[in-house]
Design a protein around this motif. Structure first.
Motif, mmCIF file in Angstrom:
data_model
loop_
_atom_site.group_PDB
_atom_site.id
_atom_site.type_symbol
_atom_site.label_atom_id
_atom_site.label_comp_id
_atom_site.label_asym_id
_atom_site.label_seq_id
_atom_site.Cartn_x
_atom_site.Cartn_y
_atom_site.Cartn_z
ATOM 1 N N ASP A 192 0.932 -1.196 0.068
ATOM 2 C CA ASP A 192 -0.062 0.186 0.050
ATOM 3 C C ASP A 192 0.772 1.233 0.028
ATOM 4 O OD1 ASP A 192 -2.391 -1.267 0.182
ATOM 5 O OD2 ASP A 192 -2.139 -1.675 2.242
ATOM 6 N N TRP A 193 2.023 1.142 0.599
ATOM 7 C CA TRP A 193 2.831 2.301 0.533
ATOM 8 C C TRP A 193 4.368 2.017 0.620
ATOM 9 C CZ3 TRP A 193 5.906 4.529 4.559
ATOM 10 C CH2 TRP A 193 6.176 3.683 5.985
ATOM 11 N N MET A 194 5.298 2.838 0.437
ATOM 12 C CA MET A 194 6.590 2.758 0.490
ATOM 13 C C MET A 194 7.410 4.217 0.996
ATOM 14 S SD MET A 194 8.389 -0.289 0.045
ATOM 15 C CE MET A 194 10.178 0.363 -0.673
ATOM 16 N N PRO A 195 8.392 4.079 1.810
ATOM 17 C CA PRO A 195 9.131 5.175 1.945
ATOM 18 C C PRO A 195 10.175 5.544 0.777
ATOM 19 C CG PRO A 195 9.859 3.268 3.439
ATOM 20 C CD PRO A 195 8.882 2.857 2.551
ATOM 21 N N LEU A 196 10.203 6.680 0.627
ATOM 22 C CA LEU A 196 11.173 6.855 -0.535
ATOM 23 C C LEU A 196 12.733 6.811 -0.197
ATOM 24 C CD1 LEU A 196 8.661 7.692 -1.974
ATOM 25 C CD2 LEU A 196 10.076 9.627 -3.130
ATOM 26 N N GLY A 197 13.669 6.499 -0.899
ATOM 27 C CA GLY A 197 15.069 6.233 -0.497
ATOM 28 C C GLY A 197 15.777 7.614 0.040
ATOM 29 N N PHE A 198 15.216 8.865 -0.146
ATOM 30 C CA PHE A 198 15.817 9.993 0.218
ATOM 31 C C PHE A 198 15.359 10.628 1.252
ATOM 32 C CE2 PHE A 198 12.621 11.651 -2.530
ATOM 33 C CZ PHE A 198 12.526 13.055 -2.272
ATOM 34 N N SER A 199 14.175 9.917 1.645
ATOM 35 C CA SER A 199 13.284 10.493 3.033
ATOM 36 C C SER A 199 14.126 10.468 4.207
ATOM 37 C CB SER A 199 12.279 9.166 3.171
ATOM 38 O OG SER A 199 11.164 9.535 4.417
ATOM 39 N N MET A 200 13.479 11.623 4.996
ATOM 40 C CA MET A 200 14.165 11.795 6.349
ATOM 41 C C MET A 200 13.596 10.652 7.333
ATOM 42 S SD MET A 200 14.113 14.815 9.127
ATOM 43 C CE MET A 200 12.284 14.551 9.581
ATOM 44 N N ASN A 201 14.247 10.148 7.952
ATOM 45 C CA ASN A 201 14.042 9.000 9.113
ATOM 46 C C ASN A 201 13.176 9.799 10.288
ATOM 47 O OD1 ASN A 201 14.880 6.561 7.878
ATOM 48 N ND2 ASN A 201 16.842 6.743 8.758
ATOM 49 N N GLY A 202 12.411 9.213 10.879
ATOM 50 C CA GLY A 202 11.519 9.667 11.962
ATOM 51 C C GLY A 202 10.216 9.298 11.931
ATOM 52 N N VAL A 252 9.128 11.378 3.646
ATOM 53 C CA VAL A 252 8.500 11.242 2.317
ATOM 54 C C VAL A 252 8.053 9.912 1.814
ATOM 55 C CG1 VAL A 252 8.580 11.813 -0.297
ATOM 56 C CG2 VAL A 252 9.832 13.124 1.402
ATOM 57 N N VAL A 253 6.874 9.657 1.391
ATOM 58 C CA VAL A 253 6.247 8.184 1.212
ATOM 59 C C VAL A 253 5.686 8.374 -0.044
ATOM 60 C CG1 VAL A 253 6.433 7.502 3.778
ATOM 61 C CG2 VAL A 253 4.278 8.433 2.595
ATOM 62 N N ILE A 254 5.521 7.091 -0.749
ATOM 63 C CA ILE A 254 4.377 7.005 -2.068
ATOM 64 C C ILE A 254 3.401 6.065 -1.449
ATOM 65 C CG2 ILE A 254 5.953 5.221 -2.938
ATOM 66 C CD1 ILE A 254 3.953 7.636 -5.195
ATOM 67 N N VAL A 255 2.120 6.413 -1.901
ATOM 68 C CA VAL A 255 0.906 5.625 -1.285
ATOM 69 C C VAL A 255 0.289 5.081 -2.803
ATOM 70 C CG1 VAL A 255 -1.201 5.784 -0.203
ATOM 71 C CG2 VAL A 255 0.922 6.869 0.751
ATOM 72 N N SER A 256 -0.205 3.917 -2.794
ATOM 73 C CA SER A 256 -1.135 3.469 -3.841
ATOM 74 C C SER A 256 -2.296 4.152 -3.761
ATOM 75 C CB SER A 256 -1.613 1.890 -3.441
ATOM 76 O OG SER A 256 -2.292 1.904 -2.506
#
Length: 543
Positions: free
Chosen positions: A138-148, A249-253
């Motif tokens: 349903d979703w994935m974090p993007l590789g350049f996203s800040m952790n938190g 930053v995340v991508i959502v279906s």
């Protein structure tokens, strides 16, 4: 931008030697002060060998290439940055810079959306209305996203999430996203048109920058593909040129986004997409002219009601050593040696394929003989030749083999922000990239508009590099003996005729920017030249 270069002799000699590197393959003459074909071939053979596995930045193969270059620099008596000949055991400095070789998911990634009833109610029935989204489905974090972790935040739909001041457009103009989750559509209203007015904003990094600058705590991007497994952004990767986004930053279906948006009281996703496109496309219509630019660019910003989002991102980044290799040849002039000319070439390539490759599959070695073992071979030959002429070298020469070029000019970008010679004392940069596949004696030289002298110097060097060089006759004997231009006394001018045939058919480009390391220097207002032969069908391929 044009800059003035105040000393001619050394740069002219540099240009002649660079042109002379493109020698016929059958040449066998060995001279200490001339390019040697066998040396060039030997460098390329090793750098493009299977043993180095394509020299992808951060790999063992790239490290072997760096060590090889350092040994060659030592053999020529170059000084490590900040060192002296008595201290030089490698002949080069390894200037390390941050590099992430890969990313993987950590253990604490989570995304939850909760209607208000579930936050205030106490029964199991109301709590069941919360939805725990499934990672990778349903979703994935993007590789350049800040952790938190951003917990129980309100959200606002911001159309395409684009801020473009030059287009008088800001999707955040009427939106208060401070401390909230910004929800943006992927891509742009131009669709897949690479020439659309918003084309440069298709990269999700621009959406992240806009969200962060408007105070959002997190950015949720809605996938453009119906099948989430086909979504490009859902494939975890890392772009070293982008760095950390500064917020999760995340991508959502699309299916999950539909449920979140409609639960929050908004229209279905397809209707929101249509409204976002129509608001922007109206700027090119006659109606847009009638109502004025401000109305035409009225953004579509809609807060969600009675819904909160929790987003936790945990990305593990695998950092590995990456380095530039630097060797210095100190100038002999007591005054001018404080100034420097950088001569550079990148030594990294594409490894075993993947990102950047035109090969149909990943795993096979991309040897990179032309891109850019050829440029490194030229760099090493120039280091050897100039070291044999060190008494004639007025300014200091800084030889740099860059890494990370294929990943986004990482090594050169790092160098210009951490130079071994201050940039205000760096008078020019000459870059060689893909100089090994010349056809029909055609050579491209970029950056000729970055200094007022370049065009004339290049023209003269092109004649001098030709067989027989450049000769002149005297006025009293126009048909008499022809004298090599090298016999002309310093500061004298030719009163007779200059005779010569250019070695190459040159294509001269004015621009100082381009897809190689000279761009990093030109961005710092340093005059540059970029030498390369023509692109070819084997570029970025396995052969």
């Amino acid at each position: 931008m044009r800059f003035e270069i105040k000393q001619r002799r050394l740069l002219s000699l540099s240009l002649i030697l660079i042109f002379a590197l493109s020698v016929p393959a059958q040449q066998t003459r060995i001279e200490q002060s001339a390019p040697n074909v066998e040396r060039l071939r030997s460098h390329i053979t090793y750098l493009a060998s299977d043993a180095l596995e394509g020299r992808r930045t951060g790999t063992e193969g790239a490290n072997k290439a760096a060590e090889y270059i350092a040994r060659e620099f030592a053999q020529y008596g170059l000084i490590p940055a900040g060192g002296s000949l008595s201290e030089a055991h490698t002949g080069a400095s390894f200037q390390k810079f941050p590099f992430v070789a890969g990313v993987e998911l950590g253990r604490t990634n989570a995304m939850l959306f909760t209607p208000s009833a579930a936050t205030s109610g106490a029964t199991a029935q109301t709590r069941a209305t919360s939805l725990d989204l499934r990672l990778q489905e349903d979703w994935m974090p993007l590789g350049f996203s800040m952790n938190g972790r951003a917990e129980n935040l309100s959200a606002t739909f911001v159309g395409y999430g684009i801020t473009a001041s030059e287009l008088n457009h800001d999707d955040y103009a009427s939106a208060d996203v401070n401390g909230r989750v910004a929800i943006a559509l992927a891509d742009t209203p131009d669709g897949d048109n690479p020439h659309g007015q918003f084309a440069r904003y298709a990269d999700v990094r621009w959406k992240a920058i806009a969200a962060r600058e408007h105070g959002a705590r997190a950015l949720m991007v809605v996938a453009s593909e119906e099948n989430f497994r086909d979504e490009r952004l859902a494939k975890l990767s890392y772009d070293n040129s982008a760095g950390d986004a500064g917020l999760p930053v995340v991508i959502v279906s699309r299916q999950s986004a539909q449920r979140i948006l409609t639960t929050g009281g908004l229209a279905p996703l397809a209707d929101l997409e249509r409204a976002a496109r129509e608001r922007i496309s109206s700027t090119s219509s006659s109606a847009a002219v009638a109502v004025g630019a401000n109305q035409a660019h009225k953004p579509l910003a809609l807060p969600l009601q009675n819904v909160s989002l929790t987003i936790a991102v945990d990305i593990k980044r695998r950092e590995v050593p990456a380095m530039n290799v630097i060797g210095i040849l100190e100038g002999s002039d007591p005054q001018l040696k404080t100034e420097a000319i950088v001569i550079g070439a990148h030594y990294d390539h594409l490894g075993r394929g993947g990102s950047g490759s035109l090969a149909p599959r990943e795993g096979d070695i991309h040897h990179g003989a032309d891109d850019n073992a050829s440029g490194v071979a030229g760099l090493l030959e120039l280091a050897r030749i100039f070291s044999a002429k060190r008494a004639r070298i007025s300014r200091t020469l800084v030889f740099i083999a860059f890494s990370g070029e294929e990943e986004g000019l990482l090594g050169s970008s790092f160098y210009v922000n951490h130079p071994v010679v201050p940039l205000e004392q760096t008078v020019a940069m000459i870059n060689m990239d893909m100089i090994g596949r010349m056809r029909d004696n055609k050579l491209i030289v970029g950056g000729v508009g970055t200094a007022t002298e370049w065009r004339d110097w290049i023209g003269m060097a092109n004649f001098k590099a030709a067989p027989g060089g450049l000769v002149f006759t005297t006025p009293d004997q126009p048909n008499g003996p022809r004298h090599p231009i090298s016999e002309l006394p310093a500061g004298a001018s030719v009163n007779g005729s200059i005779i010569g045939t250019p070695k190459f058919t040159l294509t001269l480009n004015e621009d100082g920017y381009g897809p190689s390391d000279h761009s990093s220097f030109y961005a710092k207002k340093i005059s540059v030249l970029f030498a390369h032969s023509l692109f070819h069908r084997k570029y970025y391929s396995l052969n």
